[in-house]
Motif scaffolding. Structure first.
Motif, mmCIF file in Angstrom:
data_model
loop_
_atom_site.group_PDB
_atom_site.id
_atom_site.type_symbol
_atom_site.label_atom_id
_atom_site.label_comp_id
_atom_site.label_asym_id
_atom_site.label_seq_id
_atom_site.Cartn_x
_atom_site.Cartn_y
_atom_site.Cartn_z
ATOM 1 N N ARG A 5 2.679 8.264 7.475
ATOM 2 C CA ARG A 5 1.971 9.165 6.554
ATOM 3 C C ARG A 5 1.909 8.587 5.146
ATOM 4 N NH1 ARG A 5 5.012 13.140 9.429
ATOM 5 N NH2 ARG A 5 6.456 13.349 7.668
ATOM 6 N N VAL A 6 2.986 7.969 4.699
ATOM 7 C CA VAL A 6 3.007 7.373 3.361
ATOM 8 C C VAL A 6 2.040 6.194 3.287
ATOM 9 C CG1 VAL A 6 4.416 6.096 1.701
ATOM 10 C CG2 VAL A 6 5.339 8.139 2.819
ATOM 11 N N ASN A 7 2.110 5.294 4.285
ATOM 12 C CA ASN A 7 1.226 4.121 4.289
ATOM 13 C C ASN A 7 -0.237 4.525 4.330
ATOM 14 O OD1 ASN A 7 3.153 2.075 4.159
ATOM 15 N ND2 ASN A 7 3.444 2.030 6.368
ATOM 16 N N THR A 8 -0.564 5.468 5.198
ATOM 17 C CA THR A 8 -1.955 5.897 5.340
ATOM 18 C C THR A 8 -2.456 6.601 4.082
ATOM 19 O OG1 THR A 8 -1.584 6.177 7.724
ATOM 20 C CG2 THR A 8 -3.555 7.177 6.795
ATOM 21 N N GLY A 9 -1.639 7.480 3.539
ATOM 22 C CA GLY A 9 -2.031 8.201 2.330
ATOM 23 C C GLY A 9 -2.229 7.271 1.147
ATOM 24 N N LEU A 10 -1.307 6.302 0.972
ATOM 25 C CA LEU A 10 -1.434 5.355 -0.140
ATOM 26 C C LEU A 10 -2.657 4.463 0.041
ATOM 27 C CD1 LEU A 10 -0.177 4.207 -2.726
ATOM 28 C CD2 LEU A 10 1.184 2.664 -1.299
ATOM 29 N N ALA A 11 -2.892 4.022 1.285
ATOM 30 C CA ALA A 11 -4.048 3.167 1.548
ATOM 31 C C ALA A 11 -5.355 3.895 1.257
ATOM 32 C CB ALA A 11 -4.021 2.686 3.006
ATOM 33 N N LEU A 12 -5.457 5.142 1.692
ATOM 34 C CA LEU A 12 -6.668 5.924 1.430
ATOM 35 C C LEU A 12 -6.872 6.161 -0.065
ATOM 36 C CD1 LEU A 12 -6.477 8.559 4.311
ATOM 37 C CD2 LEU A 12 -8.239 6.818 4.012
ATOM 38 N N THR A 13 -5.789 6.426 -0.781
ATOM 39 C CA THR A 13 -5.885 6.669 -2.223
ATOM 40 C C THR A 13 -6.372 5.431 -2.966
ATOM 41 O OG1 THR A 13 -4.090 8.297 -2.103
ATOM 42 C CG2 THR A 13 -4.613 7.375 -4.276
ATOM 43 N N LEU A 14 -5.747 4.275 -2.679
ATOM 44 C CA LEU A 14 -6.135 3.041 -3.369
ATOM 45 C C LEU A 14 -7.531 2.585 -2.975
ATOM 46 C CD1 LEU A 14 -2.762 1.065 -3.206
ATOM 47 C CD2 LEU A 14 -3.793 2.145 -5.203
ATOM 48 N N TYR A 15 -7.883 2.797 -1.710
ATOM 49 C CA TYR A 15 -9.207 2.379 -1.238
ATOM 50 C C TYR A 15 -10.322 3.173 -1.908
ATOM 51 C CZ TYR A 15 -12.926 1.088 2.030
ATOM 52 O OH TYR A 15 -14.094 0.635 2.586
ATOM 53 N N SER A 16 -10.014 4.381 -2.320
ATOM 54 C CA SER A 16 -11.027 5.236 -2.953
ATOM 55 C C SER A 16 -11.144 5.001 -4.454
ATOM 56 C CB SER A 16 -10.707 6.712 -2.688
ATOM 57 O OG SER A 16 -9.469 7.071 -3.286
ATOM 58 N N ILE A 17 -10.242 4.225 -5.025
ATOM 59 C CA ILE A 17 -10.273 3.969 -6.466
ATOM 60 C C ILE A 17 -11.273 2.850 -6.767
ATOM 61 C CG2 ILE A 17 -8.941 3.107 -8.437
ATOM 62 C CD1 ILE A 17 -6.486 4.378 -7.257
ATOM 63 N N PRO A 18 -12.187 3.030 -7.724
ATOM 64 C CA PRO A 18 -13.101 1.938 -8.108
ATOM 65 C C PRO A 18 -12.323 0.739 -8.623
ATOM 66 C CG PRO A 18 -13.838 4.045 -9.021
ATOM 67 C CD PRO A 18 -12.464 4.276 -8.474
ATOM 68 N N SER A 19 -12.700 -0.438 -8.181
ATOM 69 C CA SER A 19 -11.952 -1.650 -8.538
ATOM 70 C C SER A 19 -11.984 -1.914 -10.041
ATOM 71 C CB SER A 19 -12.514 -2.852 -7.779
ATOM 72 O OG SER A 19 -13.893 -3.027 -8.057
ATOM 73 N N PHE A 20 -13.124 -1.651 -10.696
ATOM 74 C CA PHE A 20 -13.190 -1.917 -12.139
ATOM 75 C C PHE A 20 -12.274 -0.969 -12.912
ATOM 76 C CE2 PHE A 20 -16.289 1.473 -11.687
ATOM 77 C CZ PHE A 20 -16.145 2.212 -12.845
ATOM 78 N N TRP A 21 -12.149 0.290 -12.446
ATOM 79 C CA TRP A 21 -11.282 1.253 -13.127
ATOM 80 C C TRP A 21 -9.824 0.846 -12.984
ATOM 81 C CZ3 TRP A 21 -7.354 4.633 -11.818
ATOM 82 C CH2 TRP A 21 -7.050 5.612 -12.771
ATOM 83 N N LEU A 22 -9.435 0.433 -11.785
ATOM 84 C CA LEU A 22 -8.060 -0.015 -11.573
ATOM 85 C C LEU A 22 -7.779 -1.270 -12.394
ATOM 86 C CD1 LEU A 22 -5.374 0.304 -10.090
ATOM 87 C CD2 LEU A 22 -6.331 -1.042 -8.207
ATOM 88 N N GLY A 23 -8.766 -2.184 -12.466
ATOM 89 C CA GLY A 23 -8.586 -3.382 -13.273
ATOM 90 C C GLY A 23 -8.385 -3.060 -14.744
ATOM 91 N N LEU A 24 -9.191 -2.150 -15.271
ATOM 92 C CA LEU A 24 -9.030 -1.747 -16.674
ATOM 93 C C LEU A 24 -7.672 -1.096 -16.912
ATOM 94 C CD1 LEU A 24 -12.598 -0.299 -17.390
ATOM 95 C CD2 LEU A 24 -11.620 -2.416 -18.304
ATOM 96 N N LEU A 25 -7.232 -0.280 -15.952
ATOM 97 C CA LEU A 25 -5.927 0.372 -16.076
ATOM 98 C C LEU A 25 -4.804 -0.660 -16.120
ATOM 99 C CD1 LEU A 25 -4.497 3.146 -16.140
ATOM 100 C CD2 LEU A 25 -4.355 3.021 -13.644
#
Length: 349
Positions: free
Chosen positions: A158-178
């Motif tokens: 559950r942790v692996n799947t939830g974290l993967a779904l969360t990160l996969y939904s984040i725009p790459s440019f937004w994560l890069g800026l963060l």
């Protein structure tokens, strides 16, 4: 059933039994020819699309190249003649296709250099960034995907799947800026530890240069791995879950094989076909790079070059890069199709 019908029935059965063997020898060449022909048609379609698509971009590339300076109409006409923009559209198209088929994508408007030279110059930088990220997120996704599937429903899954779904939904440019804000600029008591962008600081040589490039590589690679590994994890997990109820795994366990061996030797190899598809698609994307990530981190690769060319617009450079990006994906998809029958012979039948 009559006696006369019996020989015919036997003959039909023999013909039916022999049929797949005959087709089996010729099925793969036909399959190969079909896939190669499809790839060739796709490349021609990309060649045509790349010419007309970017001519829809508003703006005059010649005026953009002058940088807002006062230029006479005669000078603008000379620029258009130099780059062939004064020719009718159909003539530009035929010239473009004829040269592109020989590997000549023209001369860049802004760099005044052959497009092929600019692509060749930036390609190693893109392969360094996206290739490193590809190896890491593929290995991480397969490893975590197999473990999550084998421990389906537990806390780790559950942790692996939830974290993967969360990160996969984040725009790459937004994560890069963060990451730049937190780890490059620094926030609160946390000091900046990594460069804000670029590929090197300059002035370094030898092993110090390698370390400097690796230091600049950390944040863009972390961004790509965080966003991309979830897709591989989810595909691997789903494929392995489909295999877990198979009879051959039950038989393997009944023979006394340890759970770890059953997973590694039997379940995972048979569940890799969808993952192989994804791996080849992602491998094609390593050439295309990630435009937003390279732009955010000012990485001097094909993605950043494409962004520069698009802002002019530098039509020859944009067209050449678009064709290279699409050709890489088409080539990798075709290779994936050719590998399928080696993993599962039923595909080519």
């Amino acid at each position: 059933m009559t006696a006369d019908a019996t020989p015919a029935l036997v003959e039909d059965k023999q013909r039916t039994a022999a049929g797949p063997r005959v087709r089996k020898g010729s099925a793969y060449p036909r399959y190969l020819a079909g896939k190669v022909a499809g790839a060739a048609v796709s490349l021609l379609a990309v060649l045509v699309t790349s010419f007309f698509l970017f001519r829809l971009i508003p703006g005059d590339p010649v005026k953009t190249m002058t940088g807002g300076r006062q230029v006479s109409a005669e000078q603008l006409a000379a620029y258009r003649e130099e780059f062939g923009l004064d020719l009718p559209l159909w003539r530009q198209f035929t010239d473009y296709c004829g040269k592109a088929l020989t590997g000549d994508f023209g001369t860049s408007y802004q760099f005044r250099a052959p497009v092929v030279d600019k692509i060749t110059e930036a390609l190693p930088n893109t392969l360094l960034l996206t290739g490193t990220a590809f190896v890491l997120y593929t290995a991480l996704g397969i490893f975590l995907g197999t473990r999550s599937a084998w421990r389906h429903g537990r806390l780790g899954d559950r942790v692996n799947t939830g974290l993967a779904l969360t990160l996969y939904s984040i725009p790459s440019f937004w994560l890069g800026l963060l990451l730049i804000i937190v780890l490059s600029v620094g926030i609160g008591p946390l000091p900046g530890m990594f460069p804000t962008g670029g590929m090197e600081s300059g002035g370094e040589e030898g092993f110090a240069y390698v370390l400097d490039v690796a230091h600049h590589l950390v944040l863009p690679v972390v961004t790509l791995v965080a966003v991309e590994y979830g897709q591989t994890l989810l595909v691997t997990r789903s494929a392995l879950l489909d295999e877990m109820g198979s009879d051959y795994l039950t038989t393997a366990r009944a023979k006394g094989l340890r759970d770890d061996l059953v997973r590694r030797r039997h379940a995972v190899p048979n569940a890799l076909l969808p993952t192989v598809t994804l791996i080849f698609i992602n491998l094609g994307r390593t050439v295309a790079g990630v435009i937003l990530v390279e732009t955010v981190f000012s990485w001097p690769g094909l993605g950043g070059l494409f962004y520069q060319a698009l802002s002019v617009p530098d039509l020859p450079l944009v067209q050449g890069l678009f064709f290279v990006f699409a050709a890489a994906v088409i080539l990798m998809n075709t290779l994936a199709d050719l590998v399928y029958p080696l993993l599962d012979p039923r595909v080519a039948r």
